[in-house]
Design a protein around this motif. Sequence first.
Motif, PDB file in Angstrom:
ATOM      1  N   MET A   1      59.515  15.788  -8.092  1.00  0.00           N
ATOM      2  CA  MET A   1      59.200  16.787  -7.087  1.00  0.00           C
ATOM      3  C   MET A   1      57.705  17.054  -7.088  1.00  0.00           C
ATOM      4  O   MET A   1      57.067  17.050  -8.124  1.00  0.00           O
ATOM      5  CB  MET A   1      59.928  18.101  -7.401  1.00  0.00           C
ATOM      6  CG  MET A   1      61.249  18.246  -6.743  1.00  0.00           C
ATOM      7  SD  MET A   1      61.873  19.922  -6.621  1.00  0.00           S
ATOM      8  CE  MET A   1      62.122  20.402  -8.299  1.00  0.00           C
ATOM      9  N   SER A   2      57.196  17.323  -5.917  1.00  0.00           N
ATOM     10  CA  SER A   2      55.787  17.644  -5.813  1.00  0.00           C
ATOM     11  C   SER A   2      55.559  19.106  -6.185  1.00  0.00           C
ATOM     12  O   SER A   2      56.504  19.895  -6.321  1.00  0.00           O
ATOM     13  CB  SER A   2      55.300  17.391  -4.389  1.00  0.00           C
ATOM     14  OG  SER A   2      55.831  18.356  -3.511  1.00  0.00           O
ATOM     15  N   LEU A   3      54.338  19.466  -6.346  1.00  0.00           N
ATOM     16  CA  LEU A   3      53.995  20.836  -6.722  1.00  0.00           C
ATOM     17  C   LEU A   3      54.436  21.827  -5.646  1.00  0.00           C
ATOM     18  O   LEU A   3      54.933  22.919  -5.952  1.00  0.00           O
ATOM     19  CB  LEU A   3      52.487  20.943  -6.957  1.00  0.00           C
ATOM     20  CG  LEU A   3      51.970  22.285  -7.426  1.00  0.00           C
ATOM     21  CD1 LEU A   3      52.608  22.659  -8.753  1.00  0.00           C
ATOM     22  CD2 LEU A   3      50.471  22.270  -7.552  1.00  0.00           C
ATOM     23  N   ARG A   4      54.301  21.429  -4.395  1.00  0.00           N
ATOM     24  CA  ARG A   4      54.697  22.326  -3.298  1.00  0.00           C
ATOM     25  C   ARG A   4      56.209  22.554  -3.280  1.00  0.00           C
ATOM     26  O   ARG A   4      56.672  23.682  -3.108  1.00  0.00           O
ATOM     27  CB  ARG A   4      54.249  21.753  -1.959  1.00  0.00           C
ATOM     28  CG  ARG A   4      54.594  22.683  -0.807  1.00  0.00           C
ATOM     29  CD  ARG A   4      53.813  22.335   0.442  1.00  0.00           C
ATOM     30  NE  ARG A   4      53.992  23.397   1.407  1.00  0.00           N
ATOM     31  CZ  ARG A   4      54.724  23.286   2.500  1.00  0.00           C
ATOM     32  NH1 ARG A   4      55.350  22.156   2.774  1.00  0.00           N
ATOM     33  NH2 ARG A   4      54.833  24.296   3.336  1.00  0.00           N
ATOM     34  N   THR A   5      57.000  21.514  -3.446  1.00  0.00           N
ATOM     35  CA  THR A   5      58.450  21.700  -3.444  1.00  0.00           C
ATOM     36  C   THR A   5      58.900  22.517  -4.647  1.00  0.00           C
ATOM     37  O   THR A   5      59.825  23.316  -4.537  1.00  0.00           O
ATOM     38  CB  THR A   5      59.193  20.346  -3.416  1.00  0.00           C
ATOM     39  OG1 THR A   5      58.778  19.562  -4.522  1.00  0.00           O
ATOM     40  CG2 THR A   5      58.972  19.620  -2.122  1.00  0.00           C
ATOM     41  N   GLU A   6      58.242  22.345  -5.792  1.00  0.00           N
ATOM     42  CA  GLU A   6      58.562  23.171  -6.963  1.00  0.00           C
ATOM     43  C   GLU A   6      58.236  24.630  -6.702  1.00  0.00           C
ATOM     44  O   GLU A   6      58.992  25.523  -7.089  1.00  0.00           O
ATOM     45  CB  GLU A   6      57.799  22.674  -8.182  1.00  0.00           C
ATOM     46  CG  GLU A   6      58.325  21.374  -8.729  1.00  0.00           C
ATOM     47  CD  GLU A   6      57.535  20.903  -9.932  1.00  0.00           C
ATOM     48  OE1 GLU A   6      56.881  21.743 -10.596  1.00  0.00           O
ATOM     49  OE2 GLU A   6      57.564  19.702 -10.212  1.00  0.00           O
ATOM     50  N   ARG A   7      57.111  24.869  -6.064  1.00  0.00           N
ATOM     51  CA  ARG A   7      56.714  26.246  -5.754  1.00  0.00           C
ATOM     52  C   ARG A   7      57.680  26.888  -4.761  1.00  0.00           C
ATOM     53  O   ARG A   7      58.091  28.043  -4.940  1.00  0.00           O
ATOM     54  CB  ARG A   7      55.286  26.255  -5.196  1.00  0.00           C
ATOM     55  CG  ARG A   7      54.680  27.639  -5.151  1.00  0.00           C
ATOM     56  CD  ARG A   7      53.245  27.593  -4.703  1.00  0.00           C
ATOM     57  NE  ARG A   7      53.211  27.198  -3.304  1.00  0.00           N
ATOM     58  CZ  ARG A   7      52.354  26.334  -2.788  1.00  0.00           C
ATOM     59  NH1 ARG A   7      51.460  25.747  -3.529  1.00  0.00           N
ATOM     60  NH2 ARG A   7      52.397  26.040  -1.496  1.00  0.00           N
ATOM     61  N   ILE A   8      58.081  26.148  -3.742  1.00  0.00           N
ATOM     62  CA  ILE A   8      59.045  26.657  -2.757  1.00  0.00           C
ATOM     63  C   ILE A   8      60.392  26.917  -3.429  1.00  0.00           C
ATOM     64  O   ILE A   8      61.042  27.945  -3.186  1.00  0.00           O
ATOM     65  CB  ILE A   8      59.204  25.665  -1.586  1.00  0.00           C
ATOM     66  CG1 ILE A   8      57.890  25.492  -0.838  1.00  0.00           C
ATOM     67  CG2 ILE A   8      60.318  26.099  -0.635  1.00  0.00           C
ATOM     68  CD1 ILE A   8      57.409  26.690  -0.081  1.00  0.00           C
ATOM     69  N   ALA A   9      60.822  26.008  -4.298  1.00  0.00           N
ATOM     70  CA  ALA A   9      62.091  26.183  -5.011  1.00  0.00           C
ATOM     71  C   ALA A   9      62.051  27.435  -5.879  1.00  0.00           C
ATOM     72  O   ALA A   9      63.029  28.191  -5.939  1.00  0.00           O
ATOM     73  CB  ALA A   9      62.393  24.953  -5.855  1.00  0.00           C
ATOM     74  N   ASP A  10      60.928  27.672  -6.532  1.00  0.00           N
ATOM     75  CA  ASP A  10      60.789  28.868  -7.367  1.00  0.00           C
ATOM     76  C   ASP A  10      60.809  30.139  -6.517  1.00  0.00           C
ATOM     77  O   ASP A  10      61.434  31.140  -6.901  1.00  0.00           O
ATOM     78  CB  ASP A  10      59.503  28.783  -8.184  1.00  0.00           C
ATOM     79  CG  ASP A  10      59.457  29.804  -9.290  1.00  0.00           C
ATOM     80  OD1 ASP A  10      60.492  30.016  -9.942  1.00  0.00           O
ATOM     81  OD2 ASP A  10      58.371  30.404  -9.500  1.00  0.00           O
ATOM     82  N   LEU A  11      60.165  30.117  -5.368  1.00  0.00           N
ATOM     83  CA  LEU A  11      60.198  31.267  -4.451  1.00  0.00           C
ATOM     84  C   LEU A  11      61.627  31.557  -3.990  1.00  0.00           C
ATOM     85  O   LEU A  11      62.056  32.713  -3.968  1.00  0.00           O
ATOM     86  CB  LEU A  11      59.319  31.009  -3.227  1.00  0.00           C
ATOM     87  CG  LEU A  11      57.833  31.218  -3.372  1.00  0.00           C
ATOM     88  CD1 LEU A  11      57.117  30.721  -2.120  1.00  0.00           C
ATOM     89  CD2 LEU A  11      57.527  32.673  -3.597  1.00  0.00           C
ATOM     90  N   ILE A  12      62.351  30.509  -3.627  1.00  0.00           N
ATOM     91  CA  ILE A  12      63.731  30.676  -3.171  1.00  0.00           C
ATOM     92  C   ILE A  12      64.596  31.226  -4.296  1.00  0.00           C
ATOM     93  O   ILE A  12      65.403  32.130  -4.090  1.00  0.00           O
ATOM     94  CB  ILE A  12      64.283  29.342  -2.628  1.00  0.00           C
ATOM     95  CG1 ILE A  12      63.572  28.983  -1.317  1.00  0.00           C
ATOM     96  CG2 ILE A  12      65.789  29.411  -2.415  1.00  0.00           C
ATOM     97  CD1 ILE A  12      63.888  27.610  -0.796  1.00  0.00           C
ATOM     98  N   ARG A  13      64.419  30.716  -5.517  1.00  0.00           N
ATOM     99  CA  ARG A  13      65.200  31.195  -6.657  1.00  0.00           C
ATOM    100  C   ARG A  13      64.944  32.680  -6.911  1.00  0.00           C
ATOM    101  O   ARG A  13      65.877  33.460  -7.103  1.00  0.00           O
ATOM    102  CB  ARG A  13      64.871  30.386  -7.914  1.00  0.00           C
ATOM    103  CG  ARG A  13      65.762  30.735  -9.102  1.00  0.00           C
ATOM    104  CD  ARG A  13      65.377  29.944 -10.334  1.00  0.00           C
ATOM    105  NE  ARG A  13      64.009  30.144 -10.753  1.00  0.00           N
ATOM    106  CZ  ARG A  13      63.592  31.219 -11.450  1.00  0.00           C
ATOM    107  NH1 ARG A  13      64.419  32.151 -11.783  1.00  0.00           N
ATOM    108  NH2 ARG A  13      62.328  31.310 -11.796  1.00  0.00           N
TER     109      ARG A  13
END
Length: 100
Positions: A1-13
């Motif tokens: 996963m890219s840094l952006r998708t990890e950041r979005i996933a963390d926001l959603i969580r």
Amino acid sequence: MSLRTERIADLIRNELASLILRDIRDPRVALATISRVEVSRDFSHANVRVSVIGTDEERDEALRGFESARGFLRRELAQRLSLRITPELRFFLDRGPEHS
């Protein structure tokens, strides 16, 4: 996963955890925690891993509770997060704590 998708996933969580604590009144999801969110590359889907304390029957009931609240959760995510596309949520049991 890219840094952006990890950041979005963390926001959603984080937002889903907040919604579960404050806004969902369904007793089936009361003992559930969001353990991990995986977002697809195009942000169209998010796999949400849910950890539930209890028996297998209670875990199945919690998943049914999340499925019934899916539309509400997606709508709330769309309002709280400024994303171009709000991902479709799919809920799965996280059996990691059981095995450890």
